[in-house]
Design a protein around this motif. Structure first.
Motif, PDB file in Angstrom:
ATOM      1  N   ARG A   2      -1.804   2.561 -13.334  1.00 22.88           N
ATOM      2  CA  ARG A   2      -1.954   3.399 -12.151  1.00 22.88           C
ATOM      3  C   ARG A   2      -1.130   4.673 -12.296  1.00 22.88           C
ATOM      4  O   ARG A   2      -1.595   5.786 -12.011  1.00 22.88           O
ATOM      5  CB  ARG A   2      -1.524   2.632 -10.901  1.00 22.88           C
ATOM      6  N   GLU A   3       0.094   4.529 -12.776  1.00 27.39           N
ATOM      7  CA  GLU A   3       0.960   5.687 -12.985  1.00 27.39           C
ATOM      8  C   GLU A   3       0.356   6.640 -14.013  1.00 27.39           C
ATOM      9  O   GLU A   3       0.348   7.867 -13.821  1.00 27.39           O
ATOM     10  CB  GLU A   3       2.338   5.221 -13.454  1.00 27.39           C
ATOM     11  N   ARG A   7       1.256   6.921  -6.781  1.00 32.90           N
ATOM     12  CA  ARG A   7       0.212   7.917  -7.034  1.00 32.90           C
ATOM     13  C   ARG A   7       0.742   9.328  -6.822  1.00 32.90           C
ATOM     14  O   ARG A   7       0.497  10.215  -7.646  1.00 32.90           O
ATOM     15  CB  ARG A   7      -0.989   7.659  -6.125  1.00 32.90           C
ATOM     16  N   ARG A   8       1.458   9.515  -5.728  1.00 33.56           N
ATOM     17  CA  ARG A   8       1.960  10.856  -5.416  1.00 33.56           C
ATOM     18  C   ARG A   8       2.974  11.326  -6.458  1.00 33.56           C
ATOM     19  O   ARG A   8       2.890  12.452  -6.972  1.00 33.56           O
ATOM     20  CB  ARG A   8       2.597  10.866  -4.023  1.00 33.56           C
ATOM     21  N   SER A  14       3.413  10.238  -9.541  1.00 30.56           N
ATOM     22  CA  SER A  14       2.791  10.392 -10.851  1.00 30.56           C
ATOM     23  C   SER A  14       1.968  11.673 -10.909  1.00 30.56           C
ATOM     24  O   SER A  14       1.972  12.386 -11.915  1.00 30.56           O
ATOM     25  CB  SER A  14       1.905   9.181 -11.171  1.00 30.56           C
ATOM     26  N   PHE A  15       1.249  11.969  -9.825  1.00 30.57           N
ATOM     27  CA  PHE A  15       0.469  13.196  -9.756  1.00 30.57           C
ATOM     28  C   PHE A  15       1.380  14.415  -9.884  1.00 30.57           C
ATOM     29  O   PHE A  15       1.098  15.344 -10.658  1.00 30.57           O
ATOM     30  CB  PHE A  15      -0.306  13.246  -8.439  1.00 30.57           C
ATOM     31  N   GLU A  70       0.825  -1.212   0.000  1.00 32.63           N
ATOM     32  CA  GLU A  70       0.000   0.000   0.000  1.00 32.63           C
ATOM     33  C   GLU A  70       0.857   1.258   0.000  1.00 32.63           C
ATOM     34  O   GLU A  70       0.524   2.250  -0.669  1.00 32.63           O
ATOM     35  CB  GLU A  70      -0.922  -0.006   1.226  1.00 32.63           C
ATOM     36  N   ARG A  80       2.027   1.843  -3.493  1.00 34.51           N
ATOM     37  CA  ARG A  80       0.973   2.402  -4.333  1.00 34.51           C
ATOM     38  C   ARG A  80       0.797   3.895  -4.079  1.00 34.51           C
ATOM     39  O   ARG A  80       0.619   4.679  -5.017  1.00 34.51           O
ATOM     40  CB  ARG A  80      -0.334   1.656  -4.082  1.00 34.51           C
ATOM     41  N   LYS A  81       0.815   4.285  -2.815  1.00 25.41           N
ATOM     42  CA  LYS A  81       0.682   5.701  -2.485  1.00 25.41           C
ATOM     43  C   LYS A  81       1.847   6.502  -3.052  1.00 25.41           C
ATOM     44  O   LYS A  81       1.669   7.625  -3.545  1.00 25.41           O
ATOM     45  CB  LYS A  81       0.603   5.887  -0.968  1.00 25.41           C
ATOM     46  N   TRP A  83      -2.830   8.603 -12.683  1.00 28.13           N
ATOM     47  CA  TRP A  83      -2.516   9.668 -11.739  1.00 28.13           C
ATOM     48  C   TRP A  83      -1.699  10.784 -12.383  1.00 28.13           C
ATOM     49  O   TRP A  83      -1.791  11.945 -11.958  1.00 28.13           O
ATOM     50  CB  TRP A  83      -1.825   9.099 -10.504  1.00 28.13           C
TER      51      TRP A  83
END
Length: 244
Positions: free
Chosen positions: A135-136, A9-10, A12-13, A2, A5-6, A139
């Protein structure tokens, strides 16, 4: 897992935010032009505010304004807006492989925030990659669309509420076009991309007076087809060289 994943996300954002920042000047200028045009066309400030927040499509807004002022039928206005935005059908087809794993409601949500510039930036980053890092990629896209939306609304609302005092001879439309060109021209790095831009520009020029802005839709289709043909020809030529 997890935490990993976070982190993805961070990161990539943040990458998406960084990628879209250079486009904000152009989109902000275009938003300002649109906001000014809304109030100068006769819409009230609040009507213009709701229109820019809900529609989020500068070309469709600018196209519909003279038709609204002339009292054209609603169906004709909707048809004209549909024609000028047909390019987003092509954009959606290109983006589908990267977002097809998402539920349709989420895809619809992302579709609302899709703009010409976010599409161009995303495809210049991931267009030649397989949609495997979903996912990348999602985001990254979200990282682009958040600042792009707030930037558009901010400058559009400035145009709405200051439009009455901005002189018409400032030629803001020309400034917006120059800002867009300053962003798009450096992205033309290959021969197929150059062919795409040249063909689309030529067709758009020829069709600028066609009804319902059909020239724009035809220019988008013609540019994409020309780019695909140019890329296929280039790939065939490279294949023959390797065979020799």
């Amino acid at each position: 897992m997890e935490a990993r994943r976070k982190h993805v996300r961070r990161e990539s954002f943040i990458d998406g935010v960084k990628a879209v920042v250079p486009t904000l000047v152009a989109s902000g200028t275009w938003g300002l032009v649109t906001g000014v045009a809304l109030v100068k066309s006769g819409l009230s400030e609040w009507a213009a505010t709701w229109m820019t927040v809900l529609v989020y499509a500068g070309s469709a807004q600018l196209l519909s304004l003279p038709m609204i002022a002339a009292g054209e039928p609603l169906l004709l206005i909707l048809a004209a807006a549909l024609m000028v935005n047909l390019r987003f059908v092509i954009f959606a087809a290109a983006l589908h492989p990267y977002f097809r794993h998402l539920p349709w409601r989420q895809r619809l949500f992302l579709g609302y925030f899709t703009t010409d510039l976010t599409f161009v930036v995303f495809m210049s980053r991931y267009g030649k990659e397989a949609p495997s890092r979903q996912r990348e990629q999602v985001w990254f896209y979200i990282g682009m669309m958040v600042p792009a939306w707030f930037n558009w609304q901010f400058f559009s609302l400035i145009g709405v509420f200051l439009g009455a005092i901005i002189p018409s001879d400032w030629s803001l439309e020309f400034a917006a076009v120059l800002a867009l060109l300053a962003i798009l021209v450096p992205l033309v790095r290959t021969r197929p991309m150059a062919v795409t831009v040249a063909v689309a520009a030529a067709v758009a020029w020829v069709g600028q007076n066609w009804p319902l802005r059909l020239g724009l839709a035809v220019a988008v289709v013609a540019g994409i087809v020309a780019g695909i043909l140019a890329e296929n020809r280039l790939n065939r030529g490279a294949g023959r060289v390797k065979e020799q």
